[in-house]
Write a protein that holds these residues in place. Structure first.
Motif, PDB file in Angstrom:
ATOM      1  N   GLN A   1       2.489   6.110  -3.584  1.00 53.77           N
ATOM      2  CA  GLN A   1       3.449   6.848  -4.417  1.00 53.77           C
ATOM      3  C   GLN A   1       3.026   6.803  -5.886  1.00 53.77           C
ATOM      4  OE1 GLN A   1       5.740   8.500  -2.765  1.00 53.77           O
ATOM      5  NE2 GLN A   1       5.017   7.491  -0.895  1.00 53.77           N
TER       6      GLN A   1
ATOM      7  N   HIS B   1       0.797  -1.228   0.000  1.00 50.91           N
ATOM      8  CA  HIS B   1       0.000   0.000   0.000  1.00 50.91           C
ATOM      9  C   HIS B   1       0.833   1.283   0.000  1.00 50.91           C
ATOM     10  CE1 HIS B   1      -4.051  -1.960   1.352  1.00 50.91           C
ATOM     11  NE2 HIS B   1      -3.605  -2.399   0.198  1.00 50.91           N
ATOM     12  N   GLU B   2       1.933   1.291   0.755  1.00 51.82           N
ATOM     13  CA  GLU B   2       2.732   2.523   0.786  1.00 51.82           C
ATOM     14  C   GLU B   2       3.273   2.841  -0.606  1.00 51.82           C
ATOM     15  OE1 GLU B   2       3.022   4.926   2.920  1.00 51.82           O
ATOM     16  OE2 GLU B   2       1.676   3.839   4.259  1.00 51.82           O
ATOM     17  N   GLN B   3       3.728   1.799  -1.297  1.00 54.41           N
ATOM     18  CA  GLN B   3       4.236   1.982  -2.661  1.00 54.41           C
ATOM     19  C   GLN B   3       3.098   2.429  -3.595  1.00 54.41           C
ATOM     20  OE1 GLN B   3       5.841  -1.573  -4.349  1.00 54.41           O
ATOM     21  NE2 GLN B   3       7.267  -0.463  -5.660  1.00 54.41           N
TER      22      GLN B   3
ATOM     23  N   ASN C   1      -3.649  11.508   2.544  1.00 47.33           N
ATOM     24  CA  ASN C   1      -3.324  11.196   1.146  1.00 47.33           C
ATOM     25  C   ASN C   1      -4.417  11.663   0.191  1.00 47.33           C
ATOM     26  OD1 ASN C   1      -4.782   8.928   2.493  1.00 47.33           O
ATOM     27  ND2 ASN C   1      -4.807   8.072   0.444  1.00 47.33           N
TER      28      ASN C   1
ATOM     29  N   ARG D   1      -5.080  10.405   7.397  1.00 51.92           N
ATOM     30  CA  ARG D   1      -3.791  10.144   6.754  1.00 51.92           C
ATOM     31  C   ARG D   1      -3.355  11.330   5.889  1.00 51.92           C
ATOM     32  NH1 ARG D   1      -0.713   5.758   4.561  1.00 51.92           N
ATOM     33  NH2 ARG D   1      -2.000   4.220   5.607  1.00 51.92           N
TER      34      ARG D   1
END
Ligand code: SF4
Length: 200
Positions: A79, A74-76, A108, A106
């Motif tokens: 991006q 998920h973090e990738q 995002n 968050r």
């Protein structure tokens, strides 16, 4: 509520609004608007899931949606969403004045709407249309946040009481309030308002 004023005010502010009188028509507007082959990032949204748009897009688009990837990726994924062609999300409220209100934990989702992909698309049921900015913030804190807190198993007061107490909980989902008065930068900022009750 009359939605003509909402549409007019969104246009005056530089947004590109569409009004659909059913989920199916809303879905078709989205499919006609986004060129096939586009890479699309998604903010977490019950509204978007309820429209069935993910299934409708699977064959013809590259979808960067958390549900399609393992949690370890998920973090990738976040991006990649930042440089996608499009970003689809919902809003916590859309005001008749043409302002769009979102509160994030968050960050995002609001970050992408402000400074992410060139094309932003908000899908929103008419249950989220409010009179003005204050009503929109109230809706975000007292309607959307308590339901999302329950859904996401957050330990916040609103998850238990259904009301915002302006908590200081480490689990708070209300870390940033963003009000779009206009699209930022040179973004194309679309809204598909669907005449139905969708999401929180
Ligand atoms: S500030 Fe705290 S209590 Fe209020 S809506 Fe946000 S998470 Fe819930």
């Amino acid at each position: 509520m009359q939605y003509a004023l909402l549409i007019e005010n969104l246009r005056k502010r530089g947004f590109v609004p569409f009004f659909a009188d059913s989920v199916e028509k809303g879905r078709n507007i989205v499919l006609n608007l986004i060129p096939k082959g586009s890479v699309i990032g998604f903010g977490g949204s019950v509204t978007v899931e309820q429209t069935g748009i993910l299934d409708a897009m699977k064959a013809d688009y590259t979808l960067l949606h958390r549900s399609l990837f393992d949690a370890s990726e998920h973090e990738q994924l976040f991006q990649k969403m930042h440089v996608a062609d499009w970003y689809i999300a919902s809003a916590n409220a859309v005001a008749e004045t043409g302002d769009i209100i979102n509160i994030d934990g968050r960050g995002n989702r609001v970050a992408e709407m402000l400074f992410g992909p060139k094309n932003i698309l908000i899908i929103c049921g008419t249950n989220k249309v409010v009179k003005d900015i204050n009503e929109g913030i109230d809706r975000a804190r007292n309607v959307a946040a308590p339901k999302n807190a329950l859904r996401l198993n957050k330990k916040t007061p609103c998850a238990y009481t259904g009301e915002c107490s302006y908590c200081l909980s480490p689990d708070t989902m209300c870390k940033a309030t963003v009000i779009h008065h206009h699209p930022t930068g040179d973004k194309n900022f679309y809204l598909v308002i669907i005449n139905d009750s969708l999401g929180y």
